[in-house]
Motif scaffolding. Structure first.
Motif, PDB file in Angstrom:
ATOM      1  N   PRO A 160       0.800  -1.233  -0.156  1.00 55.28           N
ATOM      2  CA  PRO A 160       0.179  -0.003  -0.017  1.00 55.28           C
ATOM      3  C   PRO A 160       0.877   1.448   0.022  1.00 55.28           C
ATOM      4  O   PRO A 160       0.391   2.459  -0.658  1.00 55.28           O
ATOM      5  N   GLU A 161       2.058   1.380   0.478  1.00 55.44           N
ATOM      6  CA  GLU A 161       2.729   2.229   0.443  1.00 55.44           C
ATOM      7  C   GLU A 161       4.182   2.244  -0.070  1.00 55.44           C
ATOM      8  O   GLU A 161       5.131   1.994   0.427  1.00 55.44           O
ATOM      9  N   PRO A 162       4.361   2.014  -1.447  1.00 51.46           N
ATOM     10  CA  PRO A 162       5.494   1.618  -2.202  1.00 51.46           C
ATOM     11  C   PRO A 162       6.449   2.830  -2.042  1.00 51.46           C
ATOM     12  O   PRO A 162       6.182   4.171  -2.421  1.00 51.46           O
ATOM     13  N   GLY A 163       7.702   2.681  -1.765  1.00 47.87           N
ATOM     14  CA  GLY A 163       8.622   3.774  -1.701  1.00 47.87           C
ATOM     15  C   GLY A 163       9.323   4.056  -2.875  1.00 47.87           C
ATOM     16  O   GLY A 163       9.095   5.166  -3.719  1.00 47.87           O
ATOM     17  N   ARG A 164      10.056   2.938  -3.184  1.00 46.07           N
ATOM     18  CA  ARG A 164      10.977   3.256  -4.395  1.00 46.07           C
ATOM     19  C   ARG A 164      10.103   2.758  -5.723  1.00 46.07           C
ATOM     20  O   ARG A 164       9.148   2.034  -5.609  1.00 46.07           O
ATOM     21  N   LEU A 165      10.812   3.243  -6.858  1.00 43.94           N
ATOM     22  CA  LEU A 165      10.232   3.110  -7.880  1.00 43.94           C
ATOM     23  C   LEU A 165      10.137   1.550  -8.311  1.00 43.94           C
ATOM     24  O   LEU A 165       9.034   1.214  -8.856  1.00 43.94           O
ATOM     25  N   ASN A 176       9.291  -0.767  -6.568  1.00 45.62           N
ATOM     26  CA  ASN A 176       8.094  -1.184  -5.704  1.00 45.62           C
ATOM     27  C   ASN A 176       6.694  -0.838  -6.353  1.00 45.62           C
ATOM     28  O   ASN A 176       5.626  -1.230  -6.463  1.00 45.62           O
ATOM     29  N   GLN A 177       6.961   0.568  -6.855  1.00 45.95           N
ATOM     30  CA  GLN A 177       5.827   0.999  -7.547  1.00 45.95           C
ATOM     31  C   GLN A 177       5.380   0.365  -8.801  1.00 45.95           C
ATOM     32  O   GLN A 177       4.243   0.079  -9.125  1.00 45.95           O
ATOM     33  N   VAL A 178       6.508   0.114  -9.555  1.00 47.94           N
ATOM     34  CA  VAL A 178       6.352  -0.978 -10.706  1.00 47.94           C
ATOM     35  C   VAL A 178       5.879  -2.154 -10.675  1.00 47.94           C
ATOM     36  O   VAL A 178       4.956  -2.775 -11.073  1.00 47.94           O
ATOM     37  N   LEU A 179       6.207  -2.697  -9.050  1.00 47.38           N
ATOM     38  CA  LEU A 179       5.641  -4.094  -8.846  1.00 47.38           C
ATOM     39  C   LEU A 179       4.161  -4.026  -8.564  1.00 47.38           C
ATOM     40  O   LEU A 179       3.405  -4.688  -9.004  1.00 47.38           O
ATOM     41  N   ASN A 180       3.698  -2.872  -7.950  1.00 49.61           N
ATOM     42  CA  ASN A 180       2.416  -2.712  -7.787  1.00 49.61           C
ATOM     43  C   ASN A 180       1.582  -2.688  -8.880  1.00 49.61           C
ATOM     44  O   ASN A 180       0.480  -3.303  -9.050  1.00 49.61           O
ATOM     45  N   ARG A 181       2.246  -1.809 -10.183  1.00 51.59           N
ATOM     46  CA  ARG A 181       1.431  -1.794 -11.159  1.00 51.59           C
ATOM     47  C   ARG A 181       1.178  -3.068 -11.958  1.00 51.59           C
ATOM     48  O   ARG A 181       0.191  -3.252 -12.442  1.00 51.59           O
TER      49      ARG A 181
END
Ligand SMILES: Nc1nc2c(ncn2[C@@H]2O[C@H](COP(=O)(O)OP(=O)(O)OP(=O)(O)O)[C@@H](O)[C@H]2O)c(=O)[nH]1
Ligand SMILES: [Mg+2]
Length: 302
Positions: free
Chosen positions: A70-75, A77-82
């Motif tokens: 729910p709180e992706p810090g690094r890029l 992790n944002q990519v993983l969420n996507r």
């Protein structure tokens, strides 16, 4: 033509959940082969990986996904969420995986995403082998069933295989009618090269402390099948020189152990002798760079 397409069922089933709930363990278990890395550490899975199960006239295409944070810090992790959310949207059925007896804020966040995507979902309550008294789980199962209109709530253990059948039956009941998407013999969309990278990364993550894992990526750079043996050259990418030191270890001992463990797994998996050469390289800030993530196969071109 063997089976034909009449009367066949086939669907995309996304495995979605918090990091570490057992999504990859479940996929590997259902397919019956180790397709991707499993570790005790969260954020092990970094790609969308297909595991294909064909039984009779029905084909289940499982999509393993990175754990949603729910709180992706690094890029990275944002990519993983996507990647995970995209799989959720693409799926015919979502398997929402939680741990037996635990429903945290992160699980609530994912349930909201499932609701917004409007996809039908089966709730998989994993790791029931940890609960000695199964009756104690009933209030938890009831509370979950009240929360959302699931197709089914299935308690199971991906690790022991307990009640896996229950999930297979529910999926069989809900898979849409349609032709097979993949050859019935095929188990994954990923080549052997990818599995080699996963086994090396698994060996790495299992042996490193908390500080390094998220900064490590693996890329196979050379693959040569020779009579009786396959030569594999792989690159381990880290972000800082200090991490390179940790991965190599005193006198190269750590790297040697990682190489031995990965080679053993790979020989078992591929059924042939492997000569594995590992090189460690520092690529500063790769986890924050879109280009580097693409080069490392983490961000997939769509
Ligand atoms: N006791 C028990 N442990 C399990 C079970 N399923 C998975 N595990 C363990 O849980 C840990 C995480 O498993 P993974 O399959 O890597 O979890 P994941 O959801 O794919 O994790 P990410 O890829 O990081 O999102 C590993 O240590 C597994 O051995 C289970 O049914 N019972
Ligand atoms: Mg995983």
């Amino acid at each position: 033509m063997t089976a034909g397409t009449q009367g066949t069922h086939c669907g995309l089933v996304a495995l979605i959940g918090r990091p570490n709930v057992g999504k990859t363990t479940l996929m590997n278990r259902m397919v019956g082969e180790k397709l991707a890395a499993i570790t005790r550490k969260p954020h092990t899975t970094r790609n969308r990986i297909l595991g294909i199960v064909t039984e009779g006239r029905s084909q289940t295409v499982l999509i393993d996904t990175p754990g949603i944070d729910p709180e992706p810090g690094r890029l990275v992790n944002q990519v993983l969420n996507r990647t995970a959310v995209q799989a959720l949207v693409d799926a015919d059925i979502v398997c929402f995986i939680v741990e037996a007896g635990r429903f945290e804020a992160g699980d609530g966040f994912i349930l909201d995403a499932i609701r917004s995507a409007g996809r039908p979902a089966i709730l998989v309550v994993n790791k029931v082998d940890r609960i000695p008294d199964k009756k104690a789980l009933l209030p938890f199962l009831e509370a979950r069933a009240q929360e959302h209109d699931y197709l089914a709530v299935v308690p199971l253990s991906a690790k022991t295989g307990g009640n896996l059948r229950g999930l297979v039956e529910e999926l069989g009941r809900h898979l849409p009618e349609g032709p097979f998407l993949y050859d019935p013999e095929q188990l994954s969309d990923r080549p052997e090269r990818f599995r080699a990278e996963e086994m090396i990364r698994e060996a790495l993550l299992e042996r490193l402390g908390q500080e390094v894992p998220y900064s490590v990526a693996v890329r196979v750079e050379g693959w040569e099948d020779r009579p009786g043996i396959t030569h594999i050259d792989a690159l381990i990418v880290v972000e800082r020189p200090s991490q390179k030191g940790i991965v190599i270890g005193k006198g190269g001992q750590m790297l040697k152990r990682i190489g031995q463990a990965a080679r053993q797994q790979l020989e078992e998996l591929l059924g042939r002798r492997i000569m594995l050469r590992l090189t460690v390289r520092v690529e500063a800030g790769w986890s924050q760079s879109n280009r580097a993530l693409r080069e490392l196969g983490i961000e997939e071109p769509r």
